[in-house]
Design a protein around this motif. Sequence first.
Motif, PDB file in Angstrom:
ATOM      1  N   THR A  42       0.832  -1.207   0.000  1.00 11.94           N
ATOM      2  CA  THR A  42       0.000   0.000   0.000  1.00 11.94           C
ATOM      3  C   THR A  42       0.865   1.254   0.000  1.00 11.94           C
ATOM      4  N   VAL A  43       1.891   1.268   0.850  1.00 16.11           N
ATOM      5  CA  VAL A  43       2.792   2.423   0.916  1.00 16.11           C
ATOM      6  C   VAL A  43       3.562   2.568  -0.389  1.00 16.11           C
ATOM      7  N   LEU A  44       4.008   1.457  -0.952  1.00 20.41           N
ATOM      8  CA  LEU A  44       4.754   1.497  -2.216  1.00 20.41           C
ATOM      9  C   LEU A  44       3.903   2.081  -3.331  1.00 20.41           C
ATOM     10  N   LEU A  45       2.660   1.615  -3.454  1.00 20.36           N
ATOM     11  CA  LEU A  45       1.773   2.105  -4.515  1.00 20.36           C
ATOM     12  C   LEU A  45       1.286   3.523  -4.245  1.00 20.36           C
ATOM     13  N   GLY A  46       1.269   3.913  -2.968  1.00 17.66           N
ATOM     14  CA  GLY A  46       0.859   5.267  -2.620  1.00 17.66           C
ATOM     15  C   GLY A  46       1.970   6.284  -2.772  1.00 17.66           C
ATOM     16  N   GLY A  47       3.171   5.810  -3.142  1.00 16.51           N
ATOM     17  CA  GLY A  47       4.291   6.731  -3.332  1.00 16.51           C
ATOM     18  C   GLY A  47       4.837   7.294  -2.041  1.00 16.51           C
ATOM     19  N   GLY A  48       4.708   6.541  -0.942  1.00 14.79           N
ATOM     20  CA  GLY A  48       5.157   7.043   0.356  1.00 14.79           C
ATOM     21  C   GLY A  48       6.389   6.339   0.869  1.00 14.79           C
ATOM     22  N   VAL A 220       2.134   3.313  -9.638  1.00 13.84           N
ATOM     23  CA  VAL A 220       1.909   4.468  -8.752  1.00 13.84           C
ATOM     24  C   VAL A 220       1.068   5.520  -9.474  1.00 13.84           C
ATOM     25  N   ARG A 221       1.357   5.744 -10.739  1.00  9.71           N
ATOM     26  CA  ARG A 221       0.568   6.717 -11.517  1.00  9.71           C
ATOM     27  C   ARG A 221      -0.859   6.207 -11.730  1.00  9.71           C
ATOM     28  N   THR A 222      -1.034   4.898 -11.854  1.00 14.22           N
ATOM     29  CA  THR A 222      -2.375   4.329 -11.967  1.00 14.22           C
ATOM     30  C   THR A 222      -3.187   4.607 -10.711  1.00 14.22           C
ATOM     31  N   VAL A 223      -2.576   4.410  -9.554  1.00 13.87           N
ATOM     32  CA  VAL A 223      -3.250   4.658  -8.277  1.00 13.87           C
ATOM     33  C   VAL A 223      -3.660   6.121  -8.153  1.00 13.87           C
ATOM     34  N   GLU A 224      -2.837   7.029  -8.628  1.00 17.45           N
ATOM     35  CA  GLU A 224      -3.142   8.459  -8.546  1.00 17.45           C
ATOM     36  C   GLU A 224      -4.396   8.819  -9.335  1.00 17.45           C
ATOM     37  N   ARG A 225      -4.759   7.988 -10.311  1.00 18.50           N
ATOM     38  CA  ARG A 225      -5.924   8.284 -11.158  1.00 18.50           C
ATOM     39  C   ARG A 225      -7.234   7.763 -10.587  1.00 18.50           C
ATOM     40  N   LEU A 226      -7.180   7.025  -9.480  1.00 25.85           N
ATOM     41  CA  LEU A 226      -8.404   6.481  -8.918  1.00 25.85           C
ATOM     42  C   LEU A 226      -9.357   7.596  -8.491  1.00 25.85           C
ATOM     43  N   HIS A 227     -10.621   7.359  -8.731  1.00 29.26           N
ATOM     44  CA  HIS A 227     -11.641   8.367  -8.418  1.00 29.26           C
ATOM     45  C   HIS A 227     -11.830   8.497  -6.913  1.00 29.26           C
ATOM     46  N   LEU A 261      -2.903  10.225   3.939  1.00 25.54           N
ATOM     47  CA  LEU A 261      -4.022   9.324   4.210  1.00 25.54           C
ATOM     48  C   LEU A 261      -4.831   9.076   2.944  1.00 25.54           C
ATOM     49  N   LEU A 262      -5.056  10.117   2.159  1.00 27.50           N
ATOM     50  CA  LEU A 262      -5.811   9.959   0.920  1.00 27.50           C
ATOM     51  C   LEU A 262      -5.045   9.109  -0.086  1.00 27.50           C
ATOM     52  N   ARG A 263      -3.740   9.332  -0.203  1.00 27.63           N
ATOM     53  CA  ARG A 263      -2.940   8.536  -1.142  1.00 27.63           C
ATOM     54  C   ARG A 263      -2.914   7.069  -0.731  1.00 27.63           C
ATOM     55  N   ALA A 264      -2.777   6.827   0.570  1.00 24.89           N
ATOM     56  CA  ALA A 264      -2.781   5.443   1.050  1.00 24.89           C
ATOM     57  C   ALA A 264      -4.140   4.795   0.817  1.00 24.89           C
ATOM     58  N   ALA A 265      -5.219   5.556   1.013  1.00 21.64           N
ATOM     59  CA  ALA A 265      -6.562   5.019   0.785  1.00 21.64           C
ATOM     60  C   ALA A 265      -6.762   4.661  -0.685  1.00 21.64           C
ATOM     61  N   ARG A 266      -6.228   5.476  -1.592  1.00 22.08           N
ATOM     62  CA  ARG A 266      -6.306   5.147  -3.019  1.00 22.08           C
ATOM     63  C   ARG A 266      -5.581   3.832  -3.303  1.00 22.08           C
ATOM     64  N   LEU A 271      -5.722  -2.086  -4.474  1.00 23.40           N
ATOM     65  CA  LEU A 271      -5.397  -3.457  -4.097  1.00 23.40           C
ATOM     66  C   LEU A 271      -6.657  -4.282  -3.859  1.00 23.40           C
ATOM     67  N   GLU A 272      -7.732  -3.616  -3.472  1.00 27.97           N
ATOM     68  CA  GLU A 272      -9.005  -4.302  -3.264  1.00 27.97           C
ATOM     69  C   GLU A 272      -9.776  -4.494  -4.565  1.00 27.97           C
ATOM     70  N   GLY A 273      -9.251  -3.984  -5.674  1.00 24.79           N
ATOM     71  CA  GLY A 273      -9.882  -4.184  -6.972  1.00 24.79           C
ATOM     72  C   GLY A 273     -10.916  -3.145  -7.341  1.00 24.79           C
ATOM     73  N   ARG A 274     -10.887  -1.994  -6.667  1.00 22.82           N
ATOM     74  CA  ARG A 274     -11.862  -0.942  -6.966  1.00 22.82           C
ATOM     75  C   ARG A 274     -11.205   0.235  -7.654  1.00 22.82           C
ATOM     76  N   ASP A 275     -11.974   0.911  -8.509  1.00 22.97           N
ATOM     77  CA  ASP A 275     -11.468   2.097  -9.190  1.00 22.97           C
ATOM     78  C   ASP A 275     -11.911   3.369  -8.489  1.00 22.97           C
ATOM     79  N   HIS A 276     -12.386   3.242  -7.253  1.00 27.56           N
ATOM     80  CA  HIS A 276     -12.828   4.404  -6.475  1.00 27.56           C
ATOM     81  C   HIS A 276     -12.556   4.132  -5.004  1.00 27.56           C
ATOM     82  N   VAL A 277     -12.465   5.198  -4.230  1.00 20.71           N
ATOM     83  CA  VAL A 277     -12.127   5.103  -2.804  1.00 20.71           C
ATOM     84  C   VAL A 277     -13.400   5.160  -1.971  1.00 20.71           C
ATOM     85  N   LEU A 278     -13.464   4.308  -0.947  1.00 18.11           N
ATOM     86  CA  LEU A 278     -14.577   4.276  -0.010  1.00 18.11           C
ATOM     87  C   LEU A 278     -14.125   4.768   1.366  1.00 18.11           C
TER      88      LEU A 278
END
Length: 325
Positions: A42-48, A220-227, A261-266, A271-278
């Motif tokens: 999660t941290v790796l994909l969040g760029g942290g 990482v750039r893919t994660v940044e595009r999540l809604h 927190l927002l980047r980690a949530a994305r 990782l949960e297979g969603r294109d949006h954050v809950l």
Amino acid sequence: MDPAVADIDVDLDRLHAVTADVQRSMTTVIEGKDDVVRTVLTVLLGGGHLLIEDVPGVGKTMLAKALARTVDSTVRRVQFTPDLLPSDITGVSVFNQDTHEFEFRPGAVFANVVVGDEINRASPKTQSALLEAMEERQVTVDGRTYRLPDPFIVMATQNPVEMEGTYPLPEAQRDRFMARISMGYPDPAAELRMLGTHGSGSPLTDLRPATDAATVATLVRTVERLHTAPAVRQYVVDLVTATRANRYLRLGASPRAGLQLLRAARAHAALEGRDHVLPDDVQHLLVPVLAHRIILTGDAELGGASAADVLASVVAAVPVPAAPR
């Protein structure tokens, strides 16, 4: 179907395939700690950056090395000691007698994965050498700025029990780590397996890369595009703001904490297979992302409260928005 939606679906499929391979490789080394490995991803994909804090011998450095081996990238390991100099971290300009010019020789921070072992054993002056690198992905030496490679992650370990010869990380340093995790002791079954696999040699020897730095940068750039719906962003702000007014805290979370927190949530949503954050994604990462940034009051500490307890009360008090899209 919207082409942009189709593209993100394809990218998420690739993300799942790559992260599954990485997680599978790392769990061959880190026995019985799937949730810890998941947080690392999660941290790796969040760029942290990640702070691993626990007692000696539970696999903190092994975890950092496992990620470094699994991602085919440049890796530098730094053993933090009291005599380590800032120039050992950032680099130094050296005069070349042949060209009669100064040449920059990069320090240990010039790598995709920087493994910092026992970071709290270095002096505050040396610790501060990481501040610019971790926040701005660059290093300034003798008035010249040098960009760090992409991706760039610092995985630092520290022992919270032994205080002799250590320098506690200041708030500015802790705030630059996206998350802090504790390894914890393995369960007996995992420890028994570890005796069988680790007893005759290091499992890191046989670990092969599951991906490379360029792929990780793309993910990482893919994660940044999540809604992220406005209601979820407001929820993050409400949670962070609530820590600043909590009577059990003398230091609440910073605006940087909300961004992290927002980047980690994305990343968690991806990782949960969603294109949006809950809101669930935000709640799941609240303790790892915020607990090391807040400081309890003396009364709260005397009362036996922990940062996790206070954050649980914050979550209970802040209204959760309806599930958005």
